[in-house]
Design a protein around this motif. Structure first.
Motif, PDB file in Angstrom:
ATOM      1  N   MET A  11      65.526  51.420  42.023  1.00  0.00           N
ATOM      2  CA  MET A  11      64.393  52.204  42.463  1.00  0.00           C
ATOM      3  C   MET A  11      64.852  53.125  43.596  1.00  0.00           C
ATOM      4  SD  MET A  11      60.644  50.893  43.740  1.00  0.00           S
ATOM      5  CE  MET A  11      60.343  50.049  42.204  1.00  0.00           C
ATOM      6  N   ARG A  12      64.382  54.343  43.558  1.00  0.00           N
ATOM      7  CA  ARG A  12      64.757  55.322  44.575  1.00  0.00           C
ATOM      8  C   ARG A  12      64.157  54.973  45.933  1.00  0.00           C
ATOM      9  NH1 ARG A  12      66.996  59.941  42.436  1.00  0.00           N
ATOM     10  NH2 ARG A  12      66.888  60.031  40.175  1.00  0.00           N
ATOM     11  N   LYS A  13      64.889  55.389  46.972  1.00  0.00           N
ATOM     12  CA  LYS A  13      64.452  55.118  48.341  1.00  0.00           C
ATOM     13  C   LYS A  13      63.065  55.714  48.601  1.00  0.00           C
ATOM     14  CE  LYS A  13      65.939  55.548  53.126  1.00  0.00           C
ATOM     15  NZ  LYS A  13      66.975  56.034  54.044  1.00  0.00           N
ATOM     16  N   ILE A  14      62.820  56.934  48.142  1.00  0.00           N
ATOM     17  CA  ILE A  14      61.527  57.588  48.378  1.00  0.00           C
ATOM     18  C   ILE A  14      60.388  56.809  47.720  1.00  0.00           C
ATOM     19  CG2 ILE A  14      61.687  59.212  46.436  1.00  0.00           C
ATOM     20  CD1 ILE A  14      60.068  59.835  49.904  1.00  0.00           C
ATOM     21  N   THR A  15      60.662  56.234  46.563  1.00  0.00           N
ATOM     22  CA  THR A  15      59.654  55.429  45.874  1.00  0.00           C
ATOM     23  C   THR A  15      59.280  54.224  46.727  1.00  0.00           C
ATOM     24  OG1 THR A  15      60.546  56.159  43.752  1.00  0.00           O
ATOM     25  CG2 THR A  15      59.087  54.244  43.710  1.00  0.00           C
ATOM     26  N   ASN A  16      60.283  53.546  47.259  1.00  0.00           N
ATOM     27  CA  ASN A  16      60.027  52.394  48.126  1.00  0.00           C
ATOM     28  C   ASN A  16      59.276  52.785  49.387  1.00  0.00           C
ATOM     29  OD1 ASN A  16      61.106  50.199  46.682  1.00  0.00           O
ATOM     30  ND2 ASN A  16      63.178  50.811  47.226  1.00  0.00           N
ATOM     31  N   ILE A  17      59.641  53.914  49.974  1.00  0.00           N
ATOM     32  CA  ILE A  17      58.946  54.393  51.180  1.00  0.00           C
ATOM     33  C   ILE A  17      57.473  54.641  50.864  1.00  0.00           C
ATOM     34  CG2 ILE A  17      58.726  56.367  52.754  1.00  0.00           C
ATOM     35  CD1 ILE A  17      61.851  56.522  52.659  1.00  0.00           C
TER      36      ILE A  17
ATOM     37  N   PRO B 230      66.166  70.221  46.714  1.00  0.00           N
ATOM     38  CA  PRO B 230      66.983  69.045  47.048  1.00  0.00           C
ATOM     39  C   PRO B 230      66.507  67.771  46.341  1.00  0.00           C
ATOM     40  CG  PRO B 230      66.093  70.083  49.042  1.00  0.00           C
ATOM     41  CD  PRO B 230      65.535  70.812  47.868  1.00  0.00           C
ATOM     42  N   SER B 231      67.457  66.899  46.087  1.00  0.00           N
ATOM     43  CA  SER B 231      67.183  65.564  45.526  1.00  0.00           C
ATOM     44  C   SER B 231      66.411  65.614  44.213  1.00  0.00           C
ATOM     45  CB  SER B 231      66.420  64.701  46.535  1.00  0.00           C
ATOM     46  OG  SER B 231      67.114  64.610  47.735  1.00  0.00           O
ATOM     47  N   GLU B 232      66.589  66.688  43.445  1.00  0.00           N
ATOM     48  CA  GLU B 232      65.891  66.865  42.166  1.00  0.00           C
ATOM     49  C   GLU B 232      64.384  66.725  42.296  1.00  0.00           C
ATOM     50  OE1 GLU B 232      67.917  64.010  39.635  1.00  0.00           O
ATOM     51  OE2 GLU B 232      69.227  65.596  38.889  1.00  0.00           O
ATOM     52  N   GLY B 233      63.863  67.057  43.475  1.00  0.00           N
ATOM     53  CA  GLY B 233      62.418  67.023  43.681  1.00  0.00           C
ATOM     54  C   GLY B 233      61.850  65.661  44.016  1.00  0.00           C
ATOM     55  N   TYR B 234      62.728  64.668  44.183  1.00  0.00           N
ATOM     56  CA  TYR B 234      62.260  63.344  44.599  1.00  0.00           C
ATOM     57  C   TYR B 234      62.004  63.393  46.104  1.00  0.00           C
ATOM     58  CZ  TYR B 234      63.478  61.438  40.041  1.00  0.00           C
ATOM     59  OH  TYR B 234      63.539  61.177  38.698  1.00  0.00           O
ATOM     60  N   LEU B 235      60.926  64.072  46.452  1.00  0.00           N
ATOM     61  CA  LEU B 235      60.554  64.301  47.841  1.00  0.00           C
ATOM     62  C   LEU B 235      59.111  63.851  48.047  1.00  0.00           C
ATOM     63  CD1 LEU B 235      62.082  67.865  47.964  1.00  0.00           C
ATOM     64  CD2 LEU B 235      63.075  65.814  49.003  1.00  0.00           C
ATOM     65  N   TYR B 236      58.824  63.341  49.223  1.00  0.00           N
ATOM     66  CA  TYR B 236      57.514  62.765  49.534  1.00  0.00           C
ATOM     67  C   TYR B 236      56.374  63.703  49.133  1.00  0.00           C
ATOM     68  CZ  TYR B 236      54.245  59.933  52.299  1.00  0.00           C
ATOM     69  OH  TYR B 236      53.225  59.125  52.703  1.00  0.00           O
ATOM     70  N   TRP B 237      56.440  64.953  49.517  1.00  0.00           N
ATOM     71  CA  TRP B 237      55.365  65.918  49.271  1.00  0.00           C
ATOM     72  C   TRP B 237      55.218  66.276  47.785  1.00  0.00           C
ATOM     73  CZ3 TRP B 237      57.109  70.234  46.870  1.00  0.00           C
ATOM     74  CH2 TRP B 237      58.463  70.564  47.027  1.00  0.00           C
ATOM     75  N   ASN B 238      56.188  65.892  46.988  1.00  0.00           N
ATOM     76  CA  ASN B 238      56.192  66.239  45.569  1.00  0.00           C
ATOM     77  C   ASN B 238      55.920  65.031  44.682  1.00  0.00           C
ATOM     78  OD1 ASN B 238      56.540  68.194  43.486  1.00  0.00           O
ATOM     79  ND2 ASN B 238      58.613  67.447  43.123  1.00  0.00           N
ATOM     80  N   GLY B 239      55.453  63.933  45.255  1.00  0.00           N
ATOM     81  CA  GLY B 239      55.375  62.736  44.441  1.00  0.00           C
ATOM     82  C   GLY B 239      54.106  61.931  44.497  1.00  0.00           C
ATOM     83  N   ALA B 240      53.913  61.192  43.421  1.00  0.00           N
ATOM     84  CA  ALA B 240      52.889  60.153  43.318  1.00  0.00           C
ATOM     85  C   ALA B 240      53.589  58.942  42.718  1.00  0.00           C
ATOM     86  CB  ALA B 240      51.745  60.594  42.418  1.00  0.00           C
ATOM     87  N   ILE B 241      53.137  57.770  43.081  1.00  0.00           N
ATOM     88  CA  ILE B 241      53.709  56.547  42.537  1.00  0.00           C
ATOM     89  C   ILE B 241      52.776  56.040  41.446  1.00  0.00           C
ATOM     90  CG2 ILE B 241      54.535  54.219  43.041  1.00  0.00           C
ATOM     91  CD1 ILE B 241      56.117  56.562  44.401  1.00  0.00           C
ATOM     92  N   LEU B 242      53.344  55.899  40.239  1.00  0.00           N
ATOM     93  CA  LEU B 242      52.582  55.480  39.066  1.00  0.00           C
ATOM     94  C   LEU B 242      53.268  54.306  38.383  1.00  0.00           C
ATOM     95  CD1 LEU B 242      51.819  58.984  37.513  1.00  0.00           C
ATOM     96  CD2 LEU B 242      50.309  57.595  38.938  1.00  0.00           C
ATOM     97  N   ARG B 243      52.486  53.536  37.665  1.00  0.00           N
ATOM     98  CA  ARG B 243      53.066  52.470  36.841  1.00  0.00           C
ATOM     99  C   ARG B 243      53.677  53.133  35.607  1.00  0.00           C
ATOM    100  NH1 ARG B 243      50.384  46.896  34.447  1.00  0.00           N
ATOM    101  NH2 ARG B 243      52.059  46.543  32.943  1.00  0.00           N
ATOM    102  N   GLN B 244      54.963  52.903  35.403  1.00  0.00           N
ATOM    103  CA  GLN B 244      55.710  53.617  34.371  1.00  0.00           C
ATOM    104  C   GLN B 244      55.122  53.455  32.970  1.00  0.00           C
ATOM    105  OE1 GLN B 244      58.532  55.807  34.643  1.00  0.00           O
ATOM    106  NE2 GLN B 244      57.747  56.187  32.607  1.00  0.00           N
ATOM    107  N   ASP B 245      54.821  52.229  32.570  1.00  0.00           N
ATOM    108  CA  ASP B 245      54.435  51.998  31.173  1.00  0.00           C
ATOM    109  C   ASP B 245      52.955  52.242  30.884  1.00  0.00           C
ATOM    110  OD1 ASP B 245      53.533  49.747  32.516  1.00  0.00           O
ATOM    111  OD2 ASP B 245      54.205  48.334  30.983  1.00  0.00           O
ATOM    112  N   THR B 246      52.183  52.566  31.909  1.00  0.00           N
ATOM    113  CA  THR B 246      50.779  52.911  31.648  1.00  0.00           C
ATOM    114  C   THR B 246      50.488  54.302  32.184  1.00  0.00           C
ATOM    115  OG1 THR B 246      50.074  51.664  33.616  1.00  0.00           O
ATOM    116  CG2 THR B 246      49.866  50.556  31.479  1.00  0.00           C
ATOM    117  N   SER B 247      50.116  54.409  33.446  1.00  0.00           N
ATOM    118  CA  SER B 247      49.654  55.698  33.969  1.00  0.00           C
ATOM    119  C   SER B 247      50.698  56.806  33.877  1.00  0.00           C
ATOM    120  CB  SER B 247      49.162  55.552  35.411  1.00  0.00           C
ATOM    121  OG  SER B 247      50.149  54.983  36.234  1.00  0.00           O
TER     122      SER B 247
END
Length: 140
Positions: free
Chosen positions: A1-7, A50-67
């Motif tokens: 899991m990516r660091k940004i995801t954990n944060i 940077p970081s292929e867009g894995y940046l806090y302002w560019n993300g939401a955390i979702l459940r992979q196999d559903t949402s």
């Protein structure tokens, strides 16, 4: 899991809530994934984000196999609904919290999508909308 995801899991208190940015439940954090909100991953490479867009302002955390998977199906079949759902998750990201009002709007958009596509099937003959896409949401 990516660091940004954990944060983001920690900062949005997802372990306590036990649901993601779209209101889908999860049991373990390894079920969660980073979803690009503003700039899709493939565009980040082109634009040298940077970081292929894995940046806090560019993300939401979702459940992979559903949402997460479901949101990409919505994108394929109804880009307007996809953009409206994305806007709700951007608001959550900007607020720094998951808000019940945003979750209600997301749910209503998904219900509209489900009404429009309830009988649609994939090329393999399976229903487009899996049962888990409906039953694994929190009640709002």
């Amino acid at each position: 899991m990516r660091k940004i995801t954990n944060i983001m899991i920690h900062e949005f208190n997802l372990n306590k809530l036990k649901y993601d940015f779209a209101g889908y439940t999860f049991d373990r954090t390894r079920q969660l994934s980073f979803h690009h909100l503003r700039i899709p991953k493939h565009d980040c490479k082109i634009l040298n984000i940077p970081s292929e867009g894995y940046l806090y302002w560019n993300g939401a955390i979702l459940r992979q196999d559903t949402s997460h998977d479901y949101l990409h199906i919505v994108q394929k079949y109804d880009d307007d609904i996809f953009r409206l759902i994305t806007n709700e998750m951007i608001k959550e990201n900007e607020q720094g919290r998951i808000d019940i009002k945003n979750l209600r709007r997301i749910r209503d958009l998904l219900l509209y999508f489900e009404k429009e596509h309830c009988s649609d099937k994939t090329k393999k003959g399976k229903y487009l909308i899996k049962e888990s896409y409906i039953k694994d949401r929190i009640k709002v």
